[in-house]
Design an enzyme around this catalytic site. Structure first.
Site, short mmCIF file in Angstrom:
data_model
loop_
_atom_site.label_atom_id
_atom_site.label_comp_id
_atom_site.label_asym_id
_atom_site.label_seq_id
_atom_site.Cartn_x
_atom_site.Cartn_y
_atom_site.Cartn_z
N GLY A 166 0.49 -1.10 -0.31
CA GLY A 166 -0.39 -0.27 0.33
C GLY A 166 0.86 1.08 -0.08
N ASP A 167 2.15 0.81 0.63
CA ASP A 167 2.96 2.74 0.32
C ASP A 167 3.78 2.60 -0.40
OD1 ASP A 167 2.35 3.58 3.50
OD2 ASP A 167 3.77 2.02 4.23
N LEU A 168 3.70 1.31 -1.14
CA LEU A 168 4.88 1.59 -2.45
C LEU A 168 4.17 2.11 -3.30
CD1 LEU A 168 6.99 -1.64 -1.87
CD2 LEU A 168 8.15 1.19 -1.53
N SER A 170 1.14 3.68 -3.57
CA SER A 170 0.86 5.43 -3.33
C SER A 170 1.68 5.94 -3.50
CB SER A 170 0.09 5.19 -2.05
OG SER A 170 1.34 4.56 -0.77
#
Length: 407
Positions: A166-168, A170
């Site tokens: 999710g972090d990567l 986004s």
């Protein structure tokens, strides 16, 4: 790659999503100034494991940036950030919605002073709406988006992905949005506020599973390492470990059966069509693995590839970084870090024929370029010294370069 040479980015983000975004843009040639809150800096600096006192988490997403450390709570610190933004092309942030406004740095304020400015934002659930104020981290968003409901085995718990997807993602989506906004600015002369969220980024990856529900009302279930709608396709055990195998066409299925000396299977009513094989995938897997367990994963991989069947071993990371294809493709790079010496990192996997290896910066020490950045931006040397003496501005010292100590 220097496609973004001349683009100045002020990176106010921390942890992973925003720093990953700004690192990709820096790798494309942008001048990224990482602005960290004093006295401790980006929270990821405290997350292990550590290489001689330096966080590998921080190292993974902060190369090719210059580092500046300011006290965000001091009015002169915020005023300094504002002045830096006045001369920037892009600002990146991943605070909770409303935080930037509370700092006096909302987009309306910033764009009034710098109409060409592009603000890129990442948050957990969106900039508005009933859950917009919720704090959120990667695994929370993986569950909320439905992604975890698709991952894992049918008889086990929903499972997160092995990386912070999710972090990567986004960060990757925001890279795309910022590049589009820069292109639009060439036509309009105006900047804009572009944003995404962990929730939106992960839902953007649902692909066929999302469409299955939207078109058919079909709620997909976890299928472990087996493909949801193709069989055989997935992980199979060999003599010495697992491999992935993906004979996705009828012709490939036939060749697989010949290679495994199971020529009767294509005509067996239980496995005659893909639909039938999906329905009996567990039974089929047992039959195939009885043959596969007679040879090693490397041996089978070579035989499958020679027969035109997509296959490959499931490597551990020590195997990955020693792999001849990885080495040939130069998927790692070596930087000179001021305290660690030789530092190997995974590259940003965007390649062009014209790209040349430019100067590469290691992830900055906390406050490594504070004075340099402010003087370059036109700040008076006396005012810079005043901020240093008041501990509003932090600057790494020569000893920090040799010991790795915090400034």
């Amino acid at each position: 790659m220097q496609a973004l040479q001349g683009i100045k980015i002020i990176d106010l983000s921390r942890a992973l999503s925003g720093p990953f975004c700004s690192m990709v843009l820096a790798d494309m040639g942008a001048d990224v100034i990482k602005v960290e809150p004093g006295p401790d800096g980006d929270m990821s600096r405290t997350w292990g494991p550590f290489d001689r006192g330096v966080s590998t988490y921080y190292l993974s997403c902060n190369r090719n940036k210059r580092g500046l450390c300011l006290d965000f709570r001091d009015p002169s610190g915020l005023d300094t950030i504002q002045q830096l933004i006045d001369g920037a092309d892009v600002v990146i942030e991943n605070f909770k919605p409303g935080t930037l406004e509370n700092m006096g740095l909302g987009y309306k304020v910033l764009s009034a002073r710098n109409p060409r400015l592009i603000l890129g934002s990442i948050n957990a659930f969106g900039s508005d709406g009933p859950m917009s104020s919720w704090p959120g981290f990667d695994q929370i968003a993986q569950g909320y988006s439905g992604l975890m409901s698709l991952t894992g085995f049918s008889d086990g718990d929903p499972t997160r992905t092995g990386t912070a997807i999710g972090d990567l993602t986004s960060g990757m989506w925001l890279v795309t949005a910022i590049l589009a906004a820069l292109l639009e600015r060439e036509r309009s002369g105006c900047g804009q506020h572009v944003h995404t969220s962990l929730l939106a980024s992960l839902m953007g990856l649902l692909s066929v599973h999302g469409q299955r529900y939207l078109s058919l009302g079909d709620v997909p279930r976890r299928t472990g390492n087996a493909h949801a709608v193709i069989a055989p396709y997935g992980v199979f055990q060999t003599l010495d470990g697992p491999l992935n195998l993906a004979p996705i066409t009828s012709a490939m299925w036939g060749r697989l059966c010949v290679l495994l000396e199971l020529p009767e299977l294509p005509n067996d009513p239980r496995f005659a069509s893909n639909e039938a094989r999906v329905e009996r995938r567990d039974e089929l897997k047992t039959l195939l693995e009885a043959r596969l367990k007679t040879r090693s994963k490397r041996d089978w991989t070579e035989r499958f590839i020679a027969a035109g069947l997509p296959a490959g071993p499931i490597n551990t990371l020590d195997e990955v970084f020693a792999d001849p294809q990885v080495l040939h493709s130069r998927l790692t790079q070596t930087l000179a870090h001021p305290t660690l010496g030789v530092l190997r990192q995974v590259v940003t996997p965007v390649f062009t024929e014209a790209a040349s290896a430019g100067a590469m910066r290691p992830p900055p020490l906390l406050g490594e370029h504070s004075v340099e950045v402010l003087l370059e931006a036109g700040f008076d040397p006396a005012s810079v010294q005043t901020m240093l003496k008041a501990n509003v501005l932090l600057q790494a010292t020569p000893s920090d370069r040799t010991t790795g100590a915090a400034p």
